[in-house]
Design an enzyme around this catalytic site. Sequence first.
Site, PDB file in Angstrom:
ATOM      1  N   ASP A   1     141.233  70.667 107.069  1.00 18.47           N
ATOM      2  CA  ASP A   1     141.162  70.136 106.680  1.00 18.47           C
ATOM      3  C   ASP A   1     140.788  68.923 106.501  1.00 18.47           C
ATOM      4  OD1 ASP A   1     141.496  70.588 103.833  1.00 18.47           O
ATOM      5  OD2 ASP A   1     143.926  70.307 103.371  1.00 18.47           O
TER       6      ASP A   1
ATOM      7  N   ASP B   1     136.317  70.758 103.970  1.00 23.04           N
ATOM      8  CA  ASP B   1     135.561  70.363 102.560  1.00 23.04           C
ATOM      9  C   ASP B   1     134.334  69.404 102.840  1.00 23.04           C
ATOM     10  OD1 ASP B   1     137.268  71.336 100.341  1.00 23.04           O
ATOM     11  OD2 ASP B   1     138.899  71.049 101.792  1.00 23.04           O
TER      12      ASP B   1
ATOM     13  N   HIS C   1     144.357  76.829 105.598  1.00 25.94           N
ATOM     14  CA  HIS C   1     145.384  75.492 106.397  1.00 25.94           C
ATOM     15  C   HIS C   1     146.623  75.262 105.928  1.00 25.94           C
ATOM     16  CE1 HIS C   1     142.912  75.651 102.165  1.00 25.94           C
ATOM     17  NE2 HIS C   1     143.373  74.715 102.043  1.00 25.94           N
TER      18      HIS C   1
ATOM     19  N   GLU D   1     138.572  78.606  96.988  1.00 28.80           N
ATOM     20  CA  GLU D   1     139.209  77.451  97.445  1.00 28.80           C
ATOM     21  C   GLU D   1     139.712  78.239  96.084  1.00 28.80           C
ATOM     22  OE1 GLU D   1     141.397  73.750  99.261  1.00 28.80           O
ATOM     23  OE2 GLU D   1     139.616  73.741  99.196  1.00 28.80           O
TER      24      GLU D   1
ATOM     25  N   HIS E   1     147.907  77.094 100.089  1.00 30.28           N
ATOM     26  CA  HIS E   1     148.531  76.710  98.393  1.00 30.28           C
ATOM     27  C   HIS E   1     149.088  77.733  97.542  1.00 30.28           C
ATOM     28  CE1 HIS E   1     146.151  73.228  98.247  1.00 30.28           C
ATOM     29  NE2 HIS E   1     145.020  73.775  99.003  1.00 30.28           N
TER      30      HIS E   1
ATOM     31  N   HIS F   1     139.033  75.969 107.644  1.00 32.65           N
ATOM     32  CA  HIS F   1     138.502  74.835 106.304  1.00 32.65           C
ATOM     33  C   HIS F   1     138.574  73.670 106.627  1.00 32.65           C
ATOM     34  CE1 HIS F   1     140.048  74.785 102.215  1.00 32.65           C
ATOM     35  NE2 HIS F   1     140.112  73.713 102.240  1.00 32.65           N
TER      36      HIS F   1
ATOM     37  N   HIS G   1     145.074  76.883  94.525  1.00 34.52           N
ATOM     38  CA  HIS G   1     144.572  75.616  94.503  1.00 34.52           C
ATOM     39  C   HIS G   1     145.826  75.616  93.581  1.00 34.52           C
ATOM     40  CE1 HIS G   1     143.011  71.724  95.054  1.00 34.52           C
ATOM     41  NE2 HIS G   1     143.219  72.119  96.685  1.00 34.52           N
TER      42      HIS G   1
END
Length: 415
Positions: free
Chosen positions: A335, A49, A257, A161, A236, A47, A188
Amino acid sequence: MAASRDVHVALNRTNEDASKNEDVHRAADRLEEARAIHKKYPLIDGHNDLPWALHEGFDHQLGLVDLSQNLSGKKFEKIRHQCLHTDIPRCREGGLGGQFWSVYVPYSCQGGDAVQKTLEQIDVVHRMCEKYPETFEFAPSAAAARRIFGEGKIACLMGAEGGHQINNSLAVLRMYHRLGVRYLTLTHNGGPVWADPALEADGTWLVEPKVGGLSPFGLEVVNEMNRLGMVVDISHVHEATMNAVLDCTKAPVMFSHSSSKALCAHPRDVPDSVVRRTQANGGVVMINFCAKFVAGPFWVSGGRVGASLIEVADHVDHLRGVCGGQVDHIGLGADYDGIVDTSRGLEDVSLVPYLTAELLARGYTEEECGKILGLNVLRVLARCEEVAEELQAQGALASDAKLEDLEPKHKKPKK
C-alpha cells in the site's frame, strides 16, 4: 535508509516488557541472502498508489517529476503523505520484480467522473512504461510478468480499487480489462450499491451489511470477472462480502492489501475463518504495511507509530499457522504511496528485503520466501486466466445484465 533504533513494542507482549529496545532490522545479517532471493524470485507487490500520488502532486504530468531519481527525503506538499515512497532507484534497491499499480479513484468521485478519472489513472501507468522502457514494461498476463522479470525489468500490472469505478456498468468493467486492469477491488471505503464495504465513506465501521454482502448485480459482477479472467479483490470489503464472494466465485480470489484480523482487530483485515476459506479457494492474502492495519491504535515513546517490520512478519507467521504451516496463500501488498503511516523499518519500497531477511531468520526457506514475494499471486492470476479460458470455451458470453433490471429499486425515472 538507516535501520531504525526506536523503542519497539511487540504486538503480543505484556506491558511489563513494553520498553525493551529492539532493532526492527535485527536480521540485517541475512540481507545479502535476502537480496539474492529477490533476484531469483519476483517480488510482485499487490498494491501501490503511485498513480494517485502522481495525480495529487503533479496532475499526472510526468514531466514534472523524475522517477529515475531517488526522491527519498523530498517533500511534495500536494501529496497527502507529502512524499513519495516509490521511485525507480528505490524499486531496484528493494528488489521489486512486478507491481500491481492501483488505478484508484476516491469514492467521492462518482458516475462518469469516476470512469474518466480511472481512465486517466490507467493512462498514466501506460505512460510510465513508455517513459521508462528500460525499467518498466506493461504485463497483460502472469506469463508476461514472469518474462519481464526474467529480462531484468519491472512488470507493470493494474488493479482498480473500488466497484464505484465501473459506474454500475459491466461494459465499463470489460473495457477496463481490455486496457489491462487485472483486478477489481469490489469496494473502497463506501461501496457501490451492490457490495458491502468494511468502512463507510466517512470512515465509520459498517456493522451490519446492507445488501447481505453482494446484491444480485454484485453476483453478476463476480461472474463476469470470472469470465474475463479478472481477479476478484476482496480487500476493503465487509466480512459478509468476503464470504458471499467465496460462495460464488469460480476462480481464486485475492486480498490485494489486507492483514490478519486475529492480530489487528480492524474491519479491513481478514478473519481466520475467511483465511481458511481463501486457502480452500486457492487464493492469496497480501499483507498490508499500513501501521493501523498491522497493529491498530498501537504507539511507542516519542509518538511514533508502533507497528514495525517485526509485526508485519508476525502477520506472515500467523497466516502460515492458520493455513496449517503452508505459505502458498500469503503475499505482500504494501500500500505504498496510499498510506501516511508505514510500519517502521518498511518506510518505502527499498526496504522490503529487510522483511525477507527477517523471514529467513525465522526459519522460512528460500522457496517459501519466493512464494510469499510473488509466486503465489502469479499463480492466482494464472489460474484466473485459465478459468476464463475454460468458461469461454464452454460458451460463456459477455453478460448484458443491467443493475436496474436485476434490482428495479435502482431504476432511474424517465426524463
